[in-house]
Structure formats: structure tokens, C-alpha cells
Design a protein around this motif. Sequence first.
Motif, mmCIF file in Angstrom:
data_model
loop_
_atom_site.group_PDB
_atom_site.id
_atom_site.type_symbol
_atom_site.label_atom_id
_atom_site.label_comp_id
_atom_site.label_asym_id
_atom_site.label_seq_id
_atom_site.Cartn_x
_atom_site.Cartn_y
_atom_site.Cartn_z
ATOM 1 N N GLU A 228 0.832 -1.212 0.000
ATOM 2 C CA GLU A 228 0.000 0.000 0.000
ATOM 3 C C GLU A 228 0.866 1.262 0.000
ATOM 4 O O GLU A 228 0.403 2.346 -0.390
ATOM 5 N N TYR A 229 2.119 1.157 0.436
ATOM 6 C CA TYR A 229 3.029 2.302 0.439
ATOM 7 C C TYR A 229 4.035 2.241 -0.716
ATOM 8 O O TYR A 229 5.085 2.890 -0.667
ATOM 9 N N GLY A 230 3.714 1.479 -1.749
ATOM 10 C CA GLY A 230 4.617 1.360 -2.888
ATOM 11 C C GLY A 230 4.566 2.564 -3.803
ATOM 12 O O GLY A 230 3.553 3.266 -3.896
ATOM 13 N N ASP A 231 5.677 2.826 -4.507
ATOM 14 C CA ASP A 231 5.769 3.904 -5.495
ATOM 15 C C ASP A 231 5.306 3.339 -6.836
ATOM 16 O O ASP A 231 5.898 2.394 -7.365
ATOM 17 N N ALA A 232 4.251 3.948 -7.408
ATOM 18 C CA ALA A 232 3.644 3.406 -8.624
ATOM 19 C C ALA A 232 4.598 3.426 -9.811
ATOM 20 O O ALA A 232 4.614 2.484 -10.622
ATOM 21 N N ASP A 233 5.382 4.486 -9.953
ATOM 22 C CA ASP A 233 6.318 4.570 -11.089
ATOM 23 C C ASP A 233 7.383 3.478 -10.997
ATOM 24 O O ASP A 233 7.707 2.823 -11.996
ATOM 25 N N LYS A 234 7.924 3.301 -9.795
ATOM 26 C CA LYS A 234 8.905 2.224 -9.612
ATOM 27 C C LYS A 234 8.246 0.872 -9.869
ATOM 28 O O LYS A 234 8.812 -0.001 -10.559
ATOM 29 N N GLY A 235 7.069 0.690 -9.305
ATOM 30 C CA GLY A 235 6.381 -0.585 -9.427
ATOM 31 C C GLY A 235 6.124 -0.976 -10.867
ATOM 32 O O GLY A 235 6.335 -2.135 -11.262
ATOM 33 N N ARG A 236 5.675 -0.029 -11.685
ATOM 34 C CA ARG A 236 5.357 -0.313 -13.085
ATOM 35 C C ARG A 236 6.575 -0.873 -13.821
ATOM 36 O O ARG A 236 6.484 -1.887 -14.524
ATOM 37 N N GLU A 237 7.731 -0.235 -13.636
ATOM 38 C CA GLU A 237 8.931 -0.661 -14.356
ATOM 39 C C GLU A 237 9.523 -1.945 -13.778
ATOM 40 O O GLU A 237 10.018 -2.799 -14.515
ATOM 41 N N ILE A 238 9.483 -2.075 -12.462
ATOM 42 C CA ILE A 238 10.032 -3.273 -11.818
ATOM 43 C C ILE A 238 9.235 -4.505 -12.224
ATOM 44 O O ILE A 238 9.800 -5.553 -12.587
ATOM 45 N N ILE A 239 7.916 -4.406 -12.180
ATOM 46 C CA ILE A 239 7.058 -5.540 -12.524
ATOM 47 C C ILE A 239 7.256 -5.926 -13.991
ATOM 48 O O ILE A 239 7.378 -7.115 -14.325
ATOM 49 N N PHE A 240 7.328 -4.927 -14.866
ATOM 50 C CA PHE A 240 7.525 -5.200 -16.292
ATOM 51 C C PHE A 240 8.857 -5.909 -16.521
ATOM 52 O O PHE A 240 8.933 -6.908 -17.251
ATOM 53 N N ASN A 241 9.906 -5.422 -15.905
ATOM 54 C CA ASN A 241 11.222 -6.022 -16.083
ATOM 55 C C ASN A 241 11.278 -7.442 -15.537
ATOM 56 O O ASN A 241 11.792 -8.362 -16.189
ATOM 57 N N ALA A 242 10.732 -7.626 -14.334
ATOM 58 C CA ALA A 242 10.792 -8.943 -13.697
ATOM 59 C C ALA A 242 10.038 -9.997 -14.502
ATOM 60 O O ALA A 242 10.424 -11.167 -14.520
ATOM 61 N N LYS A 243 8.963 -9.581 -15.184
ATOM 62 C CA LYS A 243 8.170 -10.543 -15.954
ATOM 63 C C LYS A 243 8.686 -10.755 -17.361
ATOM 64 O O LYS A 243 8.705 -11.883 -17.871
ATOM 65 N N THR A 244 9.137 -9.695 -18.018
ATOM 66 C CA THR A 244 9.355 -9.785 -19.462
ATOM 67 C C THR A 244 10.805 -9.863 -19.907
ATOM 68 O O THR A 244 11.069 -10.183 -21.070
ATOM 69 N N ARG A 245 11.769 -9.557 -19.017
ATOM 70 C CA ARG A 245 13.158 -9.516 -19.470
ATOM 71 C C ARG A 245 13.547 -10.833 -20.134
ATOM 72 O O ARG A 245 13.986 -10.863 -21.274
ATOM 73 N N ARG A 246 13.433 -11.928 -19.420
ATOM 74 C CA ARG A 246 13.592 -13.272 -19.981
ATOM 75 C C ARG A 246 12.611 -14.171 -19.244
ATOM 76 O O ARG A 246 12.930 -14.729 -18.196
ATOM 77 N N PRO A 247 11.407 -14.311 -19.766
ATOM 78 C CA PRO A 247 10.360 -15.023 -19.031
ATOM 79 C C PRO A 247 10.633 -16.502 -18.823
ATOM 80 O O PRO A 247 10.005 -17.126 -17.952
ATOM 81 N N SER A 248 11.568 -17.083 -19.565
ATOM 82 C CA SER A 248 11.799 -18.521 -19.451
ATOM 83 C C SER A 248 12.806 -18.892 -18.369
ATOM 84 O O SER A 248 13.080 -20.079 -18.162
ATOM 85 N N VAL A 249 13.349 -17.904 -17.655
ATOM 86 C CA VAL A 249 14.362 -18.223 -16.645
ATOM 87 C C VAL A 249 13.755 -18.226 -15.247
ATOM 88 O O VAL A 249 12.664 -17.707 -15.016
ATOM 89 N N CYS A 250 14.507 -18.817 -14.306
ATOM 90 C CA CYS A 250 13.931 -19.101 -12.988
ATOM 91 C C CYS A 250 13.732 -17.867 -12.121
ATOM 92 O O CYS A 250 13.015 -17.926 -11.124
ATOM 93 N N ASN A 251 14.344 -16.725 -12.474
ATOM 94 C CA ASN A 251 14.160 -15.525 -11.640
ATOM 95 C C ASN A 251 13.044 -14.620 -12.145
ATOM 96 O O ASN A 251 12.857 -13.517 -11.646
ATOM 97 N N ALA A 252 12.293 -15.087 -13.144
ATOM 98 C CA ALA A 252 11.211 -14.274 -13.702
ATOM 99 C C ALA A 252 10.008 -14.247 -12.759
ATOM 100 O O ALA A 252 9.721 -15.212 -12.051
ATOM 101 N N LEU A 253 9.293 -13.137 -12.764
ATOM 102 C CA LEU A 253 8.111 -12.958 -11.922
ATOM 103 C C LEU A 253 6.992 -13.908 -12.345
ATOM 104 O O LEU A 253 6.657 -13.995 -13.525
ATOM 105 N N ASP A 254 6.401 -14.590 -11.374
ATOM 106 C CA ASP A 254 5.268 -15.476 -11.634
ATOM 107 C C ASP A 254 3.964 -14.958 -11.048
ATOM 108 O O ASP A 254 2.892 -15.223 -11.586
#
Length: 416
Positions: A228-254
Motif C-alpha cells: 500500500e506504500y509502494g511507489d507506482a512509477d517504480k512498481g510499473r517498471e520493476i514488474i515489467f522487467n521482472a516478468k518480461t526480461r527473460r520469461p523462461s528463466v527461474c528468476n522471472a516474476l510469476d
Amino acid sequence: MKIEQQLKKVLEASRKLNLVEEETVKSVLLDLADKAEAGTDFILAENKKDLDRMDPNDPKYDRLKLTKERIEGIASDIRNVAGLDSPVGKVLKESVRPNGLKIKKVTVPFGVIGIIYEARPNVTFDVFSLCLKSGNACVLKGGSDAIYSNQAIVSLIQDVLKKYQVDEDTVALLPAGREETNEMLRARGYIDLIIPRGSQGLINFVRENATIPVIETGAGICHTYFDEYGDADKGREIIFNAKTRRPSVCNALDCLVIHRKRLGDLPAFARRLAEAEVVIYADENAYESLKGNYPGQLLFPATDESFGTEFLSLKMAVKTVGSFDEALAHINKYTSKHSEAIISEDPERVGTFRKLVDASSVYSNTSTAYTDGAQFGLGAEIGISTQKLHARGPMALEELTSYKWIIEGDGQVRPK
């Protein structure tokens, strides 16, 4: 050659490694990096033979695929490892006893390390470079889906070893059959440690059938909690990177876990994800927030199976929670103990998250995509351990050593 004969040769080579000078090891690795880049066309041609046998829609396809850029990255990692200090021979503790005995605790190689892995030819380079630098011989058991790639890479490695008069049996690639896997898992006396890298099914099989010590490099079911205290701008980019950078690897967001008070930010996060055509499985609250704000062909209601799943593709789940405690409960229920993250500007909440989330790598306000040996400054990695004995998180040089006690006397005998 029978597997036992091959393993005997590797064991003999591992003993010889104790006498190889550190400068020779460095030269082998630097030469190998150059040879990998020079042999790019050869490696890619062999890799294409493997790719041609796999469905491009298979989540493992991206892991199997090598490119000129990826080979350059591999060569860079090998050079990084070459430049690191040797982890062998470090004095961890020393003392002089009242009777004059000098006692030291000194790091030593394991000896022979066995790696079982699927569709990841880069692992062949990574494992060899880390094992050689830490004084270990290695037995590689790749899958049939990468057999041409692995054979090509091992042939390059052995050419460099012969050039520097280092025993070429320092690295061995076993055939890709199941019987060879079973024999490897029972090779007590020849292999000191087994590390599986691949699907949860492979890891479970190795753990349940090996008679040799195993370090699990488990599946990466990774969560990011937007507080609830998250920064929306940071969150948008972090979530996008964690999911899409290389989705087939084990550190990707699920799974994105989001506080109910911040559902208003979810459509903005999702618009970024829509650029990469990420399929979202949303719980009831998140679904209502996204409905009409996300492409209908990419949005589905979540089921029980949506949570606790390692997607290895452009798919993810979204879970809405009403409190920080509920977020912790969800993550701790479904975590694979790999990588978990919180996005929050509340230092106390971040601190509590770090203490209460049980994972090998715990992040705040950044992407789980950084769980990687090279990104941690370790040169490269042999795997990411999700267990707690011996090693945890990215395993690099230090984690590939054990230790022995060295006792120096001058005629002392122990009294009765």
C-alpha cells in the motif's frame, strides 16, 4: 567407453588439478573465452540442429537458443571468472594449541562435481569455468534436447585443455540417456556432489534417486508484493522487467501480489505488460480492476492452479490481499524459496518483509531478475540453491569448495 571407465578418468583428472598452477587455470579460461567467440559460427550451427528439433512455442526453446550476443555474454562471464581470486587454499581459521600443534582450517575443492541439466547449453561453459577455477573436475549430463550444442562446446573446452597440457578428462559429457542418469546418480566414490538444474520434475527425480549428496537448484516461483506504500512509477517498471526480461528463466516474476488499496494502479501496470502480450490470471478483485483495461484475449480469471506455478513464459498471476500479513502468508505458502520482492516506501515494512520471507534472495524496490551469479559480482553461477545446507542462492566459486584441517606438529604425541 563404459560410464564407470569414463568416471574413473575424471576422478584421476581431478587429483591432477590440485597441482595445476593458478596462472595456468587463468590462461585456460581466457583462451576459452576467445575460442568461444571465434567459434561462434560453429557453435550456432550445432545449436541450430537442436533448435530444429524443438517446438519454438516450448518454454525451453529460449533457454536452448544461443545467439552471437549470448555467446559474447558467456565469454565475458568466463573472463570475469578468470580474473577472480582462487577460492582454494584460503585459511578460514588457525590457532596454536597449548601443546604446540598448529591447526588450520583450509578451503579445498570438492573433487568431482556432477551437473544434470536441461536445454541450457550456456550451463556447459558456466559449469566448466567455475569448476576449473575452484579446482574441481566436472561430469556433465545434459539433456537430449541440447546434445549437439553441448558436444560442440565440450570439444572446444577439451581443445583448450590439451593446449595447456591439462588433462582433457577434467570435463566429461555423458550420453543423454536415462540409464546414464541413473548410473551417474549412483556413482559413489567417483562423484562427490550432484547439482541438478532444470524443471521441478528433474530436481525431484535427482533428490529421490541419488546416493550422492545433492544441492537443489530448485524451481523459481517468484513473487513481487506491491505494498500500500509502494511507489507506482517504480512498481510499473520493476514488474515489467521482472516478468518480461527473460520469461523462461527461474528468476522471472510469476505472481504479482497487490494490496487492495492499490488496485487503482493495476491498470497502469497492466498497460505496460500488454506491450509484451503477457497473459494474466487475475483473482476476482484484480480481474474486475483489469476488465476493460486489458486486452480480453490476454485476461483470464485465476484458478487454484494459477498460484504456486512457475510459468516460464509470458504468463503471470495476480493476487489481491487486504493486508501486509495476508501478503506474507500468500508468499510463504507458495514460495519455492528462490527470489521474492517487495515494493514499498515504508522502511519498517521492508525490514519486516526481509526477516519473515523465507527465500534465498529477498529484494526491496527492484527486480527479481537480478538473481544471477554474474549480477551478484560472483563472475557466473553453477546454479541457484534453494536449500539451506552448505550453500544458498547463486552458487559460485566459494560455494564449490569444502575444507580440510591441516595439523602441523613437531613430535607431539597424545597422552593416555
